[in-house]
Design a protein around this motif. Structure first.
Motif: not given
Length: 265
Positions: A71-77, A90-91, A103-111, A191-198
């Protein structure tokens, strides 16, 4: 401070403005966006820096119902939407980093890049959860007495004048011990999804950080495809961008200068 209305809620932020590439920064638990005052001064006008207050912190009220760092990530977006910013680096520090990863997992095209300081991708460690739970319970019972906030300020800020300033703030403001504390303690493991963040990812860590062992930053370095090695800020505790701003800013400028960005609004 300016505010954005997000789903009927007020969310407070500071914005340097300008036409440069956007950098969105989130603070650690018990702090607020003012911890990035040195970055806002040093990075603008080359970059447009936005520092926002998470729920229950600074000028942003807590919610009455449970929420998560998703929800915080959605707030940032939503802040980006409010300001007409399509893409940004984003940091954040600590919980700000928890939010940035999501945020990067929710909207990678925006980060376009990540700045991750003294943070982790895993759930709250059982020992940390027990220790923080006891601290929060004591603060609820006794309030921000010296026996509690001196230890807390040293853990977050080390032996720095900012620790005195924040102890004084805690004595005169409502502490985020409701849903904000539950959000921290009950966070999930990504941590299991970090490879999705490129996207490129800058990793910073204070050498005297007692809250977050370096191996949790090294996990980010190992699993994020675009991560830098961990940059150690010597002498810093859990919030290097406030207490050791000059050293942190040098690394930030080098990283941001190399991030391929498009200014899209």
């Amino acid at each position: 401070m300016p505010t954005a209305i997000i789903d009927g809620r007020c969310l407070s932020y500071e914005d340097t403005g300008g036409d440069g590439p956007a950098v969105i920064l989130g603070h650690g638990f018990l702090l607020d966006g003012s911890v990035f005052e040195h970055q806002m001064a040093a990075l603008s006008p080359q970059w447009r820096v936005i520092a926002w207050d998470a729920r229950g912190h600074g000028g942003t009220p807590d919610a009455e119902v449970p929420y998560t760092y998703w929800d915080h990530a959605r707030d940032a977006l939503a802040v980006m939407d409010h300001l007409g910013i399509e893409q940004a680096v984003v940091g954040g520090v600590s919980q700000g980093g928890f939010t940035a990863l999501r945020t990067a997992l929710l909207a990678p095209e925006r980060v376009q890049g990540l700045i991750l300081s003294d943070t982790e991708a895993t759930a709250c460690h059982p020992a940390d959860k027990e220790g923080y739970g006891q601290m929060f319970a004591a603060l609820r019972e006794h309030g921000p007495i010296d026996d509690l906030v001196v230890q807390l300020s040293r853990q977050i800020l080390g032996e720095h004048p900012a620790a005195d300033e924040w102890r004084e703030r805690w004595r005169h403001r409502s502490l985020p011990l409701g849903q904000a504390a539950n959000c921290l303690l009950e966070r999930d493991d990504v941590s299991g999804r970090l490879a999705e963040i490129t996207c490129p990812a800058l990793l910073l860590w204070g050498s005297e950080d007692q809250s977050l062992p370096r191996d949790r930053m090294e996990l980010l370095a190992d699993r994020l495809p675009g991560a830098t090695p961990v940059h150690v800020i010597k002498g810093a505790a859990h919030t290097p961008m406030l207490t050791h701003a000059e050293a942190a800013n040098r690394v930030l400028v080098d990283f941001l200068s190399a991030v391929p960005v498009r200014v899209t609004r």
